[in-house]
Write a protein that holds these residues in place. Structure first.
Motif, PDB file in Angstrom:
ATOM      1  N   ASP A 112       0.813  -1.199   0.141  1.00  0.00           N
ATOM      2  CA  ASP A 112      -0.031  -0.005  -0.072  1.00  0.00           C
ATOM      3  C   ASP A 112       0.939   1.106   0.124  1.00  0.00           C
ATOM      4  OD1 ASP A 112      -1.211  -2.394   1.183  1.00  0.00           O
ATOM      5  OD2 ASP A 112      -2.923  -1.155   1.715  1.00  0.00           O
ATOM      6  N   GLN A 113       2.093   1.296   0.573  1.00  0.00           N
ATOM      7  CA  GLN A 113       3.008   2.312   0.846  1.00  0.00           C
ATOM      8  C   GLN A 113       4.112   2.343  -0.186  1.00  0.00           C
ATOM      9  OE1 GLN A 113       3.223   3.390   4.945  1.00  0.00           O
ATOM     10  NE2 GLN A 113       1.069   3.342   5.295  1.00  0.00           N
ATOM     11  N   TRP A 116       2.275   0.002  -4.720  1.00  0.00           N
ATOM     12  CA  TRP A 116       1.222   0.643  -5.360  1.00  0.00           C
ATOM     13  C   TRP A 116       1.502   2.013  -5.656  1.00  0.00           C
ATOM     14  CZ3 TRP A 116      -3.320  -2.163  -2.343  1.00  0.00           C
ATOM     15  CH2 TRP A 116      -3.606  -3.208  -2.775  1.00  0.00           C
ATOM     16  N   VAL A 117       2.190   2.605  -4.857  1.00  0.00           N
ATOM     17  CA  VAL A 117       2.297   4.016  -5.232  1.00  0.00           C
ATOM     18  C   VAL A 117       3.608   4.545  -5.929  1.00  0.00           C
ATOM     19  CG1 VAL A 117       0.775   4.982  -3.293  1.00  0.00           C
ATOM     20  CG2 VAL A 117       3.482   4.390  -3.099  1.00  0.00           C
ATOM     21  N   HIS A 118       4.379   3.554  -6.320  1.00  0.00           N
ATOM     22  CA  HIS A 118       5.565   3.826  -7.189  1.00  0.00           C
ATOM     23  C   HIS A 118       5.416   2.903  -8.459  1.00  0.00           C
ATOM     24  CE1 HIS A 118       6.368   6.110  -3.552  1.00  0.00           C
ATOM     25  NE2 HIS A 118       6.745   4.899  -3.039  1.00  0.00           N
ATOM     26  N   LYS A 128      13.516   1.442  -1.970  1.00  0.00           N
ATOM     27  CA  LYS A 128      12.574   1.973  -0.849  1.00  0.00           C
ATOM     28  C   LYS A 128      12.142   0.915  -0.233  1.00  0.00           C
ATOM     29  CE  LYS A 128       8.253   4.209   0.567  1.00  0.00           C
ATOM     30  NZ  LYS A 128       7.117   4.977  -0.060  1.00  0.00           N
ATOM     31  N   LEU A 132      12.649   0.138   4.041  1.00  0.00           N
ATOM     32  CA  LEU A 132      11.712  -0.041   4.741  1.00  0.00           C
ATOM     33  C   LEU A 132      11.793  -1.689   5.612  1.00  0.00           C
ATOM     34  CD1 LEU A 132       8.363   0.814   2.761  1.00  0.00           C
ATOM     35  CD2 LEU A 132       9.640   2.298   4.440  1.00  0.00           C
TER      36      LEU A 132
ATOM     37  N   LYS B   8      15.209  13.405   1.456  1.00  0.00           N
ATOM     38  CA  LYS B   8      14.626  12.223   2.274  1.00  0.00           C
ATOM     39  C   LYS B   8      13.552  12.770   3.323  1.00  0.00           C
ATOM     40  CE  LYS B   8      16.575   7.754   3.339  1.00  0.00           C
ATOM     41  NZ  LYS B   8      17.634   7.031   3.444  1.00  0.00           N
ATOM     42  N   VAL B  10      11.066  11.976   6.241  1.00  0.00           N
ATOM     43  CA  VAL B  10      10.730  10.944   7.391  1.00  0.00           C
ATOM     44  C   VAL B  10       9.262  11.418   7.692  1.00  0.00           C
ATOM     45  CG1 VAL B  10      10.819   9.735   9.489  1.00  0.00           C
ATOM     46  CG2 VAL B  10      12.917   9.906   8.059  1.00  0.00           C
ATOM     47  N   ALA B  22      -2.310   6.915   3.997  1.00  0.00           N
ATOM     48  CA  ALA B  22      -1.368   6.644   3.220  1.00  0.00           C
ATOM     49  C   ALA B  22      -1.830   5.226   2.613  1.00  0.00           C
ATOM     50  CB  ALA B  22      -0.078   6.523   4.038  1.00  0.00           C
ATOM     51  N   ASP B  23      -2.287   4.051   3.245  1.00  0.00           N
ATOM     52  CA  ASP B  23      -2.836   3.045   2.784  1.00  0.00           C
ATOM     53  C   ASP B  23      -3.749   3.294   1.443  1.00  0.00           C
ATOM     54  OD1 ASP B  23      -1.306   1.561   4.239  1.00  0.00           O
ATOM     55  OD2 ASP B  23      -2.802   0.836   5.923  1.00  0.00           O
ATOM     56  N   GLY B  26      -2.577   4.370  -1.730  1.00  0.00           N
ATOM     57  CA  GLY B  26      -2.082   2.794  -2.241  1.00  0.00           C
ATOM     58  C   GLY B  26      -3.151   2.337  -2.855  1.00  0.00           C
ATOM     59  N   ARG B  29      -4.092   3.907  -5.894  1.00  0.00           N
ATOM     60  CA  ARG B  29      -3.039   3.894  -7.013  1.00  0.00           C
ATOM     61  C   ARG B  29      -2.783   5.316  -7.192  1.00  0.00           C
ATOM     62  NH1 ARG B  29      -4.533  -0.775  -5.427  1.00  0.00           N
ATOM     63  NH2 ARG B  29      -4.213  -2.594  -7.033  1.00  0.00           N
ATOM     64  N   PHE B  30      -2.652   6.300  -6.345  1.00  0.00           N
ATOM     65  CA  PHE B  30      -2.031   7.545  -6.400  1.00  0.00           C
ATOM     66  C   PHE B  30      -0.606   7.384  -6.573  1.00  0.00           C
ATOM     67  CE2 PHE B  30      -5.663   9.890  -3.711  1.00  0.00           C
ATOM     68  CZ  PHE B  30      -6.585   9.405  -4.886  1.00  0.00           C
ATOM     69  N   GLN B  31       0.052   8.091  -7.577  1.00  0.00           N
ATOM     70  CA  GLN B  31       1.484   8.041  -7.231  1.00  0.00           C
ATOM     71  C   GLN B  31       2.153   9.068  -6.892  1.00  0.00           C
ATOM     72  OE1 GLN B  31       2.868   5.017  -8.938  1.00  0.00           O
ATOM     73  NE2 GLN B  31       0.675   4.350  -8.572  1.00  0.00           N
ATOM     74  N   TYR B  32       3.334   8.949  -5.916  1.00  0.00           N
ATOM     75  CA  TYR B  32       4.014  10.086  -5.413  1.00  0.00           C
ATOM     76  C   TYR B  32       5.592   9.554  -5.265  1.00  0.00           C
ATOM     77  CZ  TYR B  32       3.075   7.406  -0.939  1.00  0.00           C
ATOM     78  OH  TYR B  32       2.730   6.465   0.098  1.00  0.00           O
ATOM     79  N   PRO B  33       6.330  10.630  -5.086  1.00  0.00           N
ATOM     80  CA  PRO B  33       7.884  10.095  -5.123  1.00  0.00           C
ATOM     81  C   PRO B  33       8.253   9.405  -4.211  1.00  0.00           C
ATOM     82  CG  PRO B  33       7.375  12.512  -5.180  1.00  0.00           C
ATOM     83  CD  PRO B  33       6.190  11.968  -4.851  1.00  0.00           C
ATOM     84  N   PRO B  34       9.013   8.283  -4.443  1.00  0.00           N
ATOM     85  CA  PRO B  34       9.556   7.419  -3.602  1.00  0.00           C
ATOM     86  C   PRO B  34      10.673   7.662  -2.462  1.00  0.00           C
ATOM     87  CG  PRO B  34      10.581   6.823  -5.590  1.00  0.00           C
ATOM     88  CD  PRO B  34       9.657   8.153  -5.577  1.00  0.00           C
ATOM     89  N   ILE B  36      10.049   8.920   0.691  1.00  0.00           N
ATOM     90  CA  ILE B  36       9.413   9.094   1.967  1.00  0.00           C
ATOM     91  C   ILE B  36       9.553   7.907   2.812  1.00  0.00           C
ATOM     92  CG2 ILE B  36       7.051   8.680   1.148  1.00  0.00           C
ATOM     93  CD1 ILE B  36       6.241  10.803   3.166  1.00  0.00           C
ATOM     94  N   ARG B  37       9.805   7.921   3.964  1.00  0.00           N
ATOM     95  CA  ARG B  37      10.015   6.753   4.855  1.00  0.00           C
ATOM     96  C   ARG B  37       8.834   6.989   5.921  1.00  0.00           C
ATOM     97  NH1 ARG B  37      11.799   5.969   0.981  1.00  0.00           N
ATOM     98  NH2 ARG B  37      13.912   5.463   0.512  1.00  0.00           N
ATOM     99  N   ILE B  38       7.707   5.978   5.941  1.00  0.00           N
ATOM    100  CA  ILE B  38       6.573   6.277   6.833  1.00  0.00           C
ATOM    101  C   ILE B  38       6.970   5.484   8.236  1.00  0.00           C
ATOM    102  CG2 ILE B  38       4.269   6.011   7.558  1.00  0.00           C
ATOM    103  CD1 ILE B  38       3.767   6.865   4.552  1.00  0.00           C
TER     104      ILE B  38
END
Lengths: 562, 67
Positions: A112-113, A116-118, A128, A132, B8, B10, B22-23, B26, B29-34, B36-38
């Motif tokens: 999901d994080q 699916w988003v990349h 990534k 993670l 980077k 966080v 954030a789930d 996903g 299927r929204f795309q955003y830059p990779p 970010i670390r959650i």
């Protein structure tokens, strides 16, 4: 900053971490390189086993985890797959079955994080996912075994309110062999049904309908009904509440219960100052019900005005049931006297469901007239006439009448806020009680052990109040039909050695789960009330308060691994 | 040629809202830059200022506390 002092960076030496990377079919493996992630996971400190699965949550995947726990003597398991919000409980219980403490499990969200988003960034997504997993493994190293918290449960229920919702809940709970204490403020049970005439579409007399339920409730040996009684004090928490009831000026009654049902209903608005309301020639639907019930109704020309005091500034909600009441009473008047003239002036008609839609068409067929009015120019009641403007054609109309009936909304009871404070349950801006989730948990409060049904939540029809009452009984049963209450061990704890009793955490706790113990001069956590948010841990200046599973060393290890 | 700055980030996300969001991003299927670390927390109230400083010290260029 404060928590930095307790930071420890060395990992325990006996670590045996197993990492499972899920392909989720092509959901993850289609967008990043799961084999590379698995290979990377195997190289991380403490990891003794790493495996890629097609579907980790499938029976095969679970078996693989359980087999690895015994074969490789794993003492930590990390699964990198979807969201812990959906799958953590499954993996944790699977680990527990295989003999590993479930609190030594950690989950990494690479679907999901990540995948699916990349979806178009294969290399970056793989990188990534590796990071993670590294963060998850780092945290897993510092996880500690925990024991679920267990508490006793009293198989007794307090139902507050003896209207149709409360009575239905009490009846169903008693039929499930639970002991029920039903408290009604008025000297008679039945609520608003005692004042209304008949119910639609069946045409049953309201008093007879509710009397049948009251008799049924009274006939049950496991129900104690306290009439003319109010709840004065409530202490304790789910499973073990202590209740103080007060009957008039009499002596206080003490009771102990495991769950509480709020079914306090609502009251019709008294429209003082609206449309020349005088209780004689301008009355409410409730007063019309009484006239119809007592046979006192004589008017020939009736005008009903909808949304009287509803959907106006200061009371913006729709009371939902007034349209049906107006249509019901209009049709009844036409049935009694087909010559009578009945006009309904409305803004929008709310007749949801096929049965109620049918009622509306039947009423039209009987000759009830419907006219729209503009909320900007509400009707005027003057000299035995109702004046209004038809918004579409723009013409002014005068309807002569000898009775005006105002359809007023149900409003929250005055005592609602006092009960809200007693039980620590929230209300919305209109004074109705606020459920935990409008769609997913409509009969629960966010506070465990307290439930909600009927018009105390929002104006409800009799059928809705009854089904909510029955529904609430099922919700209570899900709690009380267990031998004991088992809750997550991930709660706060306060170190009695270092706590100085500054009360900083006490003010921060949103759940009232922290108590100051004067004899010891320190604060203590009630682990049943604690929801594990960790606000106390972030506040405590001496770092005495910590949240299990999210301790500084656990979170900092994750941060260090970014 | 200068390498493009790739910060980077966080993020400390509350389990009940921001992490769920954030789930949902996903699932949608929204795309955003990779970059970010959650880090999941049970409530954004758990986030001690020390954690934010630690993240910055460990090389994060930005910290997001969402809840």
């Amino acid at each position: 900053m404060n928590e930095k002092r307790k930071e420890k960076t060395e990992q325990p030496d006996d670590l045996r971490i197993g990492v499972f990377i899920c392909d989720c079919g092509s959901n993850i493996a289609g967008h990043l390189d799961c084999s590379a992630v698995t290979e990377y996971a195997a190289s991380l400190p403490g990891v003794v086993f790493a495996k890629e699965n097609l579907y980790t949550c499938s029976e095969a995947g679970i078996t693989e985890i359980q087999k690895a726990i015994s074969e490789h003597e794993l003492n930590r398991v990390v699964v990198a797959s979807c969201s812990p919000r959906t799958h953590q409980p499954l993996f944790q219980s699977s680990c527990a079955e295989a003999g590993m403490n479930p609190y030594l499990f950690e989950m990494v969200n690479i679907r999901d994080q990540c995948s699916w988003v990349h979806m178009q960034e294969h290399a970056e997504a793989t990188e990534k996912a590796k990071e993670l997993v590294r963060m998850g493994v780092a945290k897993a190293a510092f996880l500690e075994p925990q024991k679920d918290i267990e508490a006793s449960l009293l198989s007794r229920v307090l139902v507050i309110g003896g209207g149709v919702a409360g009575l239905s809940a009490a009846e169903a709970l008693a039929d499930m062999a639970l002991e029920v204490i039903l408290v009604e403020k008025e000297p008679k049970a039945g609520g608003l049904l005692n004042q209304i005439n008949q119910l639609v579409p069946e045409g049953v007399k309201a008093a007879e309908y509710v009397e049948r339920i009251i008799e049924s409730v009274n006939s049950k040996s496991n129900v104690t009904v306290h009439l003319g009684t109010e709840v004065k004090a409530i202490a304790g928490y789910i499973g073990n509440y202590e209740i103080t009831l007060q009957r008039g000026e009499g002596e206080a009654i003490q009771e102990k219960v495991g769950c509480i049902v709020v079914a306090t209903g609502a009251v019709p608005l008294e429209p003082a100052g609206l449309y020349g309301y005088d209780g004689e020639r301008v009355i409410t639907q409730m007063q019309l019900e009484e006239q119809l019930l007592n046979g006192q109704f004589k008017a020939q020309r009736v005008v009903m005005i909808q949304c009287a005091g509803a959907r106006v500034p200061g009371r913006e909600y729709c009371s939902r049931i007034c349209c049906m009441i107006a249509v019901k009473n209009a049709a009844l008047i036409k049935d009694q006297d087909p010559e009578a003239q009945v006009h309904i002036l409305y803004r929008d008609i709310q007749m949801y469901g096929t049965e109620k839609e049918r009622m509306l068409w039947d009423a039209r067929g009987k000759g009830v007239r419907f006219d729209v009015y503009d909320p900007e120019k509400p009707p005027e009641v003057k000299d035995g006439q109702v004046l209004f403007e038809q918004p579409i054609v723009g013409t002014k109309r005068q309807i002569p009448c000898d009775l005006v009936v105002l359809s007023t909304p149900l409003v929250a009871r005055e005592g609602a806020s006092a009960l809200s404070q007693l039980l620590r349950i929230p209300m919305d801006q209109n004074g109705f009680f606020l459920e935990a989730h409008a769609k997913l948990r409509p009969l629960d409060f966010a506070t465990d052990g307290v439930f909600l049904c009927g018009s105390a939540r929002y104006p409800a029809t009799v059928a809705e109040a009854r089904s909510q009452g029955l529904g609430v009984a099922s919700r209570v049963a899900t709690v009380l039909f267990k031998d004991k209450l088992v809750t997550s061990a991930l709660v706060a704890e306060i170190d009695p050695e270092t706590c100085v009793g500054c009360l900083g955490c006490l003010d921060m706790c949103p759940y009232g789960a922290i108590e100051f113990v004067p004899e010891k001069g320190i604060c203590e956590v009630n682990t049943i009330l604690c929801k594990g948010c960790g606000c106390c841990a972030a506040t405590c200046p001496s770092q005495s308060a910590t949240l299990k599973g999210f301790k500084p060393k656990q979170l900092l290890s994750q941060i260090r691994a970014i | 040629m200068n390498e493009e700055f790739n910060p980077k980030i966080v993020a400390f996300a509350c389990n009940w809202c921001a992490y769920s969001a954030a789930d949902l991003a996903g699932v949608s299927r929204f795309q955003y830059p990779p970059n970010i670390r959650i880090i999941r927390v049970m409530c954004s109230g758990r986030v001690n200022p020390g954690f934010i400083l630690k993240a910055l010290k460990m090389g994060a260029d930005g910290v997001l506390v969402a809840g």
